[in-house]
Design a protein around this motif. Structure first.
Motif, PDB file in Angstrom:
ATOM      1  N   LEU A   1      58.415 -14.376  -6.551  1.00  0.00           N
ATOM      2  CA  LEU A   1      58.770 -15.559  -5.763  1.00  0.00           C
ATOM      3  C   LEU A   1      59.105 -16.716  -6.690  1.00  0.00           C
ATOM      4  O   LEU A   1      58.448 -16.919  -7.700  1.00  0.00           O
ATOM      5  N   SER A   2      60.101 -17.482  -6.311  1.00  0.00           N
ATOM      6  CA  SER A   2      60.510 -18.654  -7.095  1.00  0.00           C
ATOM      7  C   SER A   2      60.460 -19.887  -6.215  1.00  0.00           C
ATOM      8  O   SER A   2      60.625 -19.788  -4.993  1.00  0.00           O
ATOM      9  N   PRO A   3      60.271 -21.056  -6.813  1.00  0.00           N
ATOM     10  CA  PRO A   3      60.261 -22.278  -6.005  1.00  0.00           C
ATOM     11  C   PRO A   3      61.644 -22.566  -5.429  1.00  0.00           C
ATOM     12  O   PRO A   3      62.656 -22.100  -5.957  1.00  0.00           O
ATOM     13  N   LEU A   4      61.659 -23.318  -4.353  1.00  0.00           N
ATOM     14  CA  LEU A   4      62.916 -23.747  -3.754  1.00  0.00           C
ATOM     15  C   LEU A   4      63.234 -25.130  -4.299  1.00  0.00           C
ATOM     16  O   LEU A   4      62.458 -26.064  -4.111  1.00  0.00           O
ATOM     17  N   ARG A   5      64.342 -25.246  -4.986  1.00  0.00           N
ATOM     18  CA  ARG A   5      64.755 -26.544  -5.527  1.00  0.00           C
ATOM     19  C   ARG A   5      65.694 -27.205  -4.531  1.00  0.00           C
ATOM     20  O   ARG A   5      66.613 -26.564  -4.020  1.00  0.00           O
TER      21      ARG A   5
ATOM     22  N   LYS B   1      53.924 -21.820   4.059  1.00  0.00           N
ATOM     23  CA  LYS B   1      54.897 -21.049   3.261  1.00  0.00           C
ATOM     24  C   LYS B   1      55.616 -19.967   4.050  1.00  0.00           C
ATOM     25  O   LYS B   1      56.212 -19.074   3.467  1.00  0.00           O
ATOM     26  N   HIS B   2      55.594 -20.032   5.370  1.00  0.00           N
ATOM     27  CA  HIS B   2      56.267 -19.038   6.204  1.00  0.00           C
ATOM     28  C   HIS B   2      57.318 -19.664   7.118  1.00  0.00           C
ATOM     29  O   HIS B   2      57.774 -19.035   8.062  1.00  0.00           O
TER      30      HIS B   2
ATOM     31  N   TRP C   1      59.894 -27.119  -4.347  1.00  0.00           N
ATOM     32  CA  TRP C   1      58.893 -26.801  -3.327  1.00  0.00           C
ATOM     33  C   TRP C   1      58.279 -25.443  -3.647  1.00  0.00           C
ATOM     34  O   TRP C   1      58.984 -24.463  -3.862  1.00  0.00           O
ATOM     35  N   CYS C   2      56.963 -25.388  -3.684  1.00  0.00           N
ATOM     36  CA  CYS C   2      56.250 -24.140  -3.965  1.00  0.00           C
ATOM     37  C   CYS C   2      56.476 -23.161  -2.823  1.00  0.00           C
ATOM     38  O   CYS C   2      56.187 -23.462  -1.670  1.00  0.00           O
TER      39      CYS C   2
ATOM     40  N   PHE D   1      54.346 -28.972  -3.901  1.00  0.00           N
ATOM     41  CA  PHE D   1      55.312 -28.804  -4.984  1.00  0.00           C
ATOM     42  C   PHE D   1      54.844 -27.766  -6.002  1.00  0.00           C
ATOM     43  O   PHE D   1      53.665 -27.455  -6.116  1.00  0.00           O
ATOM     44  N   CYS D   2      55.789 -27.230  -6.735  1.00  0.00           N
ATOM     45  CA  CYS D   2      55.544 -26.157  -7.693  1.00  0.00           C
ATOM     46  C   CYS D   2      54.908 -26.684  -8.976  1.00  0.00           C
ATOM     47  O   CYS D   2      55.286 -27.744  -9.472  1.00  0.00           O
TER      48      CYS D   2
END
Length: 129
Positions: A82-86, A101-102, A59-60, A70-71
């Protein structure tokens, strides 16, 4: 014995009066920020996604991806902090993934997009680069 005590006293004094080092003061002297950048707002509504159980998704989290929610790797150049959430869903399901994104429950929407600070925020439009 007296000579040993003097050596220990000198070491104690040297370590006691040396100014403490901390990453915060080092970063401030160098002009660096240790905080990640804030994500941009690509959408003020959540994205409905059909998720497959057992499949890994990214997830971006930065908002710069052209493949929302998605990223696509855009964070590497546009939001390096910032990194994507896997995540891996347990079963097949439809889910509402956060578009602003918040969210407080990433990657899922929790209604944060209804708050004034998101409603008044400018939408981010991905650029070619």
């Amino acid at each position: 014995m007296n000579r040993l005590v003097n050596k220990l006293d000198l070491k104690w004094v040297r370590f006691t009066f040396r100014p403490p080092w901390s990453p915060a003061t080092a970063a401030a002297k160098a002009g660096l920020s240790t905080l990640p950048p804030d994500p941009v707002v690509p959408s003020k509504k959540p994205f409905k996604a059909e998720l497959v159980g057992g499949k890994r998704y990214s997830w971006c989290a930065c908002g710069h991806s052209k493949k929302q929610p998605f990223c696509d790797g855009a964070h590497k150049t546009k939001a390096s902090g910032l990194s994507p959430l896997r995540f891996v869903p347990e079963k097949d399901a439809a889910a509402w993934l956060c578009g602003c994104k918040h969210t407080g429950n990433p990657p899922y929407c929790d209604g944060t997009h209804k708050q004034d600070f998101i409603a008044s925020a400018p939408l981010h439009e991905p650029t070619e680069s």
